[in-house]
Design an enzyme around this catalytic site. Sequence first.
Site, mmCIF file in Angstrom:
data_model
loop_
_atom_site.group_PDB
_atom_site.id
_atom_site.type_symbol
_atom_site.label_atom_id
_atom_site.label_comp_id
_atom_site.label_asym_id
_atom_site.label_seq_id
_atom_site.Cartn_x
_atom_site.Cartn_y
_atom_site.Cartn_z
ATOM 1 C CG ASP A 137 0.368 -2.127 6.860
ATOM 2 O OD1 ASP A 137 -0.696 -2.351 7.642
ATOM 3 O OD2 ASP A 137 -0.095 -1.607 5.915
ATOM 4 C CG HIS A 153 -2.029 1.032 1.382
ATOM 5 N ND1 HIS A 153 -1.753 2.292 1.763
ATOM 6 C CD2 HIS A 153 -3.143 1.124 1.244
ATOM 7 C CE1 HIS A 153 -2.652 2.980 1.422
ATOM 8 N NE2 HIS A 153 -3.844 2.222 1.191
ATOM 9 C CE LYS A 175 -8.406 0.650 5.749
ATOM 10 N NZ LYS A 175 -7.413 0.685 4.604
ATOM 11 C CB CYS A 194 -3.624 3.220 -1.646
ATOM 12 S SG CYS A 194 -4.886 4.396 -1.289
ATOM 13 C CD GLN A 232 -7.070 -4.264 4.164
ATOM 14 O OE1 GLN A 232 -8.024 -4.882 4.301
ATOM 15 N NE2 GLN A 232 -6.978 -3.238 3.805
#
Lengths: 143, 416
Positions: free
Chosen positions: B201, B124, B227, B367, B204
Amino acid sequence: MDLKELYSDIILEYSQDKTYRKPLMRPTVRNRGVNPSCGDNIELELQIEDHRIKEVAILGKGCAISEASAGVMAELIQGKTVEEARTLSDLFVSMIQKKVTEEQQLKSLEAGIAFQNISNMPARVKCAVLSWHTLEEALNQEA
Amino acid sequence: MSRVVNPYRKDFPLFQAEDQKELALAYLDNAATTQKPYVTLLAEQLYYESKNANPHRGAYDLSVEATMLLEETRDMVKHFFTVPKEGEIIFTKGATESLNLLAYSYGLTHLKQGDEILLPISEHHSNLVPWQMVAKQTGCKLVYLNLNEEANISLEEVKGKLSNKTKLVTLAQVSNVTGSIYPVAEIIRLAHEKGAIVIVDGTQAVPHLQVDITELNPDFYVCSGHKLYGPMGVGILYGKMDLLNQMSPFLYGGDMIEYVEDFSATYAPVPQKFEAGTQNMGSIAGLRGALTYLEEKNRNQLFQYEEELSNYLLEQLKKVPHVQLVGNKTGNNRIGVVPFLVEDVHPHDVVTILNQDRIAIRAGHHCAQPLHRHLDVLATCRVSLSFYNTKEEIDRLCESLKGVRRWFGYGSERTI
């Protein structure tokens, strides 16, 4: 605005038209326009001689709305002077922003009037004005 | 109209309202942001109604209560992600800020010319553009991991690109475009063997997988609250204490100092050192609500249902003529984030047509422009699922997709 109005025959016709999709032999100005949120990416080429737009090409790939708007624009500005092209561009953007609504005043936009109600679909406004903003930048480069 | 009963939808005000309508919104853009349950919203409201004071400031009861809420939420986050004792949680405004904090406070001071940062081409922009800045300013180099045919990262690729020059490896646990679950545990092990620091990261990953930071052993881990069924404006940064201690602050100001002289200052210990200014307490309270909500559910049951939905989505999409899946075409090593194309129709037009049928999916490059160049597509359509989605919504999506090409004068049935 419903889909039938958005994807009208005229818009679909222009989105698939290939007349202005061939690179120019001798472009005098080139400018890239991108719509970073959705991936539209167009390359505008102009051949300007004596302040007159002799040839126009629109390359790259975009959605149906941005490609149709670019096709309409190419047809309108080919053969016009730089000043006339600027006036058309201002008028198109004013129409999208609903600042000019009188049909009589919009007459010079010809097929471009098909985009008149795009502001009712805010997510697609950027697509419709992409090629016109790219044109403004290109003309400013030229000046 | 008959509705498939989903036990979770009533917990979300948006769906409770939608499900009263003749045609409910099919919200299939959960990788962009999730909807918020009542518990999240009430927790935020309750904070402002009864506990609102500036934490760490006043000696009076209300401020103490606000401080307690902040610290209890920190502890709750630690418990939720099984954070080891030698690690700390810092609140930020989102994963993007967490990654920028690391780029500025770790990258700029710990990397130099000749060093390499290893990262997947699929990252991303939030985990890519900050490192481009670090590379430009320090002279270190970005080295990209390419994806294999399943849109995943092979360990051979990692081994081939890791070297003694690799000082930092930064990657998503799950790709926001392809939904691929990367072999993060193995990559961390390989990177540590070379002495490199690893940032994961988890934005998600955390809504759809059980994440145990102790077991995973990254040096830093980041994610966003919004999220994970929490409010917008709160994010998390996990870091190992020894690293956090040697880093400079990112933002300077109130609440991060120890003592301020006329021309210098000493800083508060971690985590306050990285939490300058008044924190977004409403969002932090809301995040606490979201975590409470998730902990009260049987998360394994949520994950199982999401996997079932994801497999159903893949199965049904494959049956729609002229729809091409992009990336991993199977249900292996992935979550319910599924990119696809409709032949001859730009993704933005696809989304506009689905919108007419009250189906919300995403179009664009999500993104991740370098990944789209790598996959040789300008943009894709993306469906991303959550446990409040239903098979009925997937059926509606597929039905609507069948009609997309007709708008452009193409046939909708497969021609062989």
